[in-house]
Scaffold this motif. Structure first.
Motif, PDB file in Angstrom:
ATOM      1  N   ALA A 137       0.706  -1.156  -0.006  1.00  0.00           N
ATOM      2  CA  ALA A 137      -0.182  -0.056  -0.135  1.00  0.00           C
ATOM      3  C   ALA A 137       0.833   1.401   0.125  1.00  0.00           C
ATOM      4  N   VAL A 138       2.007   1.151   0.638  1.00  0.00           N
ATOM      5  CA  VAL A 138       2.770   2.327   0.652  1.00  0.00           C
ATOM      6  C   VAL A 138       3.576   2.372  -0.717  1.00  0.00           C
ATOM      7  N   VAL A 139       3.892   1.411  -1.220  1.00  0.00           N
ATOM      8  CA  VAL A 139       4.449   1.780  -2.786  1.00  0.00           C
ATOM      9  C   VAL A 139       3.558   2.194  -3.649  1.00  0.00           C
ATOM     10  N   SER A 140       2.125   1.523  -3.604  1.00  0.00           N
ATOM     11  CA  SER A 140       1.304   1.818  -4.315  1.00  0.00           C
ATOM     12  C   SER A 140       0.856   3.409  -4.131  1.00  0.00           C
ATOM     13  N   GLY A 141       1.049   4.028  -2.993  1.00  0.00           N
ATOM     14  CA  GLY A 141       0.510   5.396  -2.774  1.00  0.00           C
ATOM     15  C   GLY A 141       1.749   6.195  -3.334  1.00  0.00           C
ATOM     16  N   LEU A 142       2.927   5.814  -3.176  1.00  0.00           N
ATOM     17  CA  LEU A 142       4.196   6.634  -3.878  1.00  0.00           C
ATOM     18  C   LEU A 142       4.096   6.709  -5.542  1.00  0.00           C
ATOM     19  N   VAL A 143       3.946   5.373  -5.867  1.00  0.00           N
ATOM     20  CA  VAL A 143       3.686   5.436  -7.341  1.00  0.00           C
ATOM     21  C   VAL A 143       2.499   6.401  -7.881  1.00  0.00           C
ATOM     22  N   SER A 144       1.288   6.457  -7.326  1.00  0.00           N
ATOM     23  CA  SER A 144       0.216   6.852  -7.545  1.00  0.00           C
ATOM     24  C   SER A 144       0.527   8.627  -7.691  1.00  0.00           C
ATOM     25  N   LEU A 145       1.254   8.881  -6.429  1.00  0.00           N
ATOM     26  CA  LEU A 145       1.744  10.360  -6.414  1.00  0.00           C
ATOM     27  C   LEU A 145       2.431  10.686  -7.741  1.00  0.00           C
ATOM     28  N   ALA A 146       3.424   9.839  -8.137  1.00  0.00           N
ATOM     29  CA  ALA A 146       4.302  10.288  -9.048  1.00  0.00           C
ATOM     30  C   ALA A 146       3.507  10.410 -10.364  1.00  0.00           C
ATOM     31  N   LEU A 147       2.543   9.532 -10.557  1.00  0.00           N
ATOM     32  CA  LEU A 147       1.730   9.446 -11.829  1.00  0.00           C
ATOM     33  C   LEU A 147       0.624  10.827 -11.981  1.00  0.00           C
ATOM     34  N   VAL A 148       0.389  11.185 -10.647  1.00  0.00           N
ATOM     35  CA  VAL A 148      -0.527  12.088 -10.553  1.00  0.00           C
ATOM     36  C   VAL A 148       0.247  13.475 -10.849  1.00  0.00           C
ATOM     37  N   ALA A 149       1.676  13.438 -10.585  1.00  0.00           N
ATOM     38  CA  ALA A 149       2.240  14.688 -10.890  1.00  0.00           C
ATOM     39  C   ALA A 149       2.145  15.179 -12.265  1.00  0.00           C
ATOM     40  N   PHE A 150       2.054  13.937 -13.106  1.00  0.00           N
ATOM     41  CA  PHE A 150       1.800  14.768 -14.583  1.00  0.00           C
ATOM     42  C   PHE A 150       0.740  15.296 -14.898  1.00  0.00           C
ATOM     43  N   ALA A 151      -0.442  15.322 -13.573  1.00  0.00           N
ATOM     44  CA  ALA A 151      -1.627  16.172 -13.939  1.00  0.00           C
ATOM     45  C   ALA A 151      -1.488  17.760 -13.424  1.00  0.00           C
ATOM     46  N   GLY A 152      -0.365  17.814 -12.627  1.00  0.00           N
ATOM     47  CA  GLY A 152      -0.054  19.228 -12.159  1.00  0.00           C
ATOM     48  C   GLY A 152       0.028  19.240 -10.690  1.00  0.00           C
TER      49      GLY A 152
END
Length: 525
Positions: free
Chosen positions: A145-160
């Motif tokens: 879950a921690v890994v998932s959260g960090l990767v999701s943040l990295a992907l959402v960074a492309f949206a601003g």
């Protein structure tokens, strides 16, 4: 109690779950990538199609479709590996933990240890350990879950940056919020469920011990009625826990919708990237939802985990061999040399059995008793264990065979010694006539052995222990006069031959002939 301390309580090093956590992390990455790539692929394909024939034919769909297939395969294999490895580690660890807890319970001094009933002991060794097993299995999912959260943040960074900061705040608040909710909703019903389950198990064990009488006298309905209040109490507590889980699931769905809506409103990117960010957000909330459900489960098991921790803190020091040099005894004002034969007399309920249990180290003495010129209370359990061998009035049997029960007496006992002891207690012919011989099956209640035969098997076990003093509580109860006479005669010859001392309690006259000394239990107080 942190996740690391939970693993330490289970006797598991964190590194043993590292590979399972790695598989869980890969599965989480694959799941996020699958959603994100799928969202981007569908959105980009739709835009390419709406842009005209030239854009549609120029759109490369082979690479993203291959990536989707690859991510799906990786997720499946990684999830399988995580489940396989985490369950393997948990099952092996819990088997070791149960053995360790049982060893620590068995190592306690019975005179000072808490009075734990069979039902309570089984609850601690079975239900509470199963609860810990569930949390150990969930540990890789928490890491994922921690890994998932960090990767999701990295992907959402492309949206601003606004969308990224909003999702970071939502993810940081989720564990804290649901920890509070879980504690508030589950603490009271969880404690109530644990108490009700313990009470139900204790009552069931007590009734199961009287199952023959219940069946013989047609008391099944009364037995069920006695179990019903505890069962109803347990059902009510579990219903509260199920409702708490439903409330949490509803709140998690609402939380995920708010997170997705916020990212959508704050996103500053192209449509494919917005789709990627939205799906990554949904995946992150779902992964952290697993962490939240783990918090709910853990909050509902705190009572059981505390019981495990209390048992795990007990001392289980392996003591050296017990000294077996014969020591003199003193009962009240009277002193007896090693090898003496003493009969304790007195009316029923006067405390004769309590004296035997005190010498064996199973109860605190209420009379003036010494061994080797020292009060029994001041002697370590291993000293008493090395001096006394007890054959109690209610002889417990080990589920197994006759040989298994006799081997409990001491390590290395041979079959020849077993047959010799069985001959002394007049049980050898009965065992020889059975087709299994020493491998004759014995259940907890004795199986096909009668009450008198169980008593004599217990006596044979006491003889094989080769302790300086033999403690016998009603050794001839349930025997006919001929068998009793033969038992007394052979036992007397065995005592003469070995020089073993005897402390006897019996309401029958024949066994009392073994003792040259008699003392009334009322004179000991």
């Amino acid at each position: 109690m942190t996740s690391y301390s939970l693993l330490a309580t289970a006797g598991l090093a964190r590194r043993r779950l590292l590979l399972a956590s790695l598989c869980a992390g890969i599965a989480a990455l694959a799941a996020i990538g699958l959603l994100a790539v799928s969202g981007w692929f569908l959105t980009a394909a739709a835009l390419a199609g709406s842009a005209g024939y030239a854009a549609a034919t120029a759109f490369n769909y082979l690479v993203p479709s291959a990536a989707i297939r690859l991510l799906a395969i990786v997720r499946t294999l990684s999830r399988y590996g995580e489940r396989l490895l985490s369950h393997k580690v948990a099952l092996e660890g819990m088997a070791d933990l149960r053995g360790s807890l049982f060893q620590k319970l068995a190592a306690q001094d019975s005179r000072h240890a808490p009075d734990t009933s069979p039902g309570e002991a089984s609850t601690r060794l079975i239900d509470d350990v199963e609860a810990l097993e569930d949390l150990v299995i969930r540990q890789p999912a928490r890491d994922a879950a921690v890994v998932s959260g960090l990767v999701s943040l990295a992907l959402v960074a492309f949206a601003g940056w606004p969308a990224l900061l909003f999702l970071a705040a939502m993810m940081a608040g989720l564990p804290f919020l649901f920890r509070r909710i879980s504690t508030r909703l589950t603490q009271a019903p969880a404690e109530e469920a644990a108490a009700a389950l313990g009470d139900l198990r204790i009552r069931y064990v007590e009734l199961a011990g009287s199952r023959a009488e219940i069946a013989a006298y047609g008391l099944a309905d009364q037995a069920l009625a006695e179990l019903e209040p505890a069962s109803t109490r347990l059902d009510r507590a579990r219903a509260c826990l199920f409702r708490a889980e439903a409330v949490q699931a509803a709140l998690l769905s609402l939380y995920g919708a708010v997170a997705v809506a916020g990212v959508l409103m704050l996103a500053r990117a192209s449509a494919p990237m917005v789709a990627l960010a939205i799906l990554a957000t949904a995946s992150a909330v779902e992964a952290l939802g697993g962490l939240s459900r783990s918090l709910l489960r853990r909050a509902s098991l705190q009572a059981g985990l505390r019981r495990i921790a209390s048992l795990n803190a007990l001392d289980a020091t392996v003591r050296g061999p017990a000294p077996r040099q014969p020591l003199p005894l003193a009962l009240g004002s009277r002193r007896f040399k090693p090898g003496a034969r003493i009969a304790i007399t007195g009316p029923s309920g006067s405390g004769k059995t309590r004296v035997l249990l005190a010498f064996s180290g199973m109860q605190t003495p209420v009379a003036t008793l010494t061994c080797g010129d020292r009060p029994l209370n001041s002697l370590a359990p291993e000293i008493l264990n090395g001096q006394f061998s007890l054959s109690p009035q209610d002889a417990p049997m080990l589920i197994g065979t006759v040989a298994d029960n006799l081997r409990l007496s001491r390590p290395g006992v041979t079959e020849a010694e077993m047959w010799e002891a069985l001959e002394v207690v007049q049980l050898d012919l009965r065992i020889r006539r059975h087709e299994g011989g020493l491998d004759m099956a014995v259940s907890e209640g004795g199986g096909i052995l009668s009450g008198g035969e169980r008593k004599r098997l217990s006596l044979a076990r006491a003889l094989l222990s080769q302790r300086p003093w033999l403690l016998l509580d009603e050794p001839s109860e349930g025997l006919d006069s001929a068998t009793e006479s033969a038992l007394v005669k052979s036992l007397g010859a065995w005592l003469d031959r070995t020089g073993t001392g005897l402390v006897l309690v019996s309401h029958r006259k024949a066994p009392l002939a073994l003792c040259a000394e008699r003392i009334d239990v009322t004179d000991l107080h």
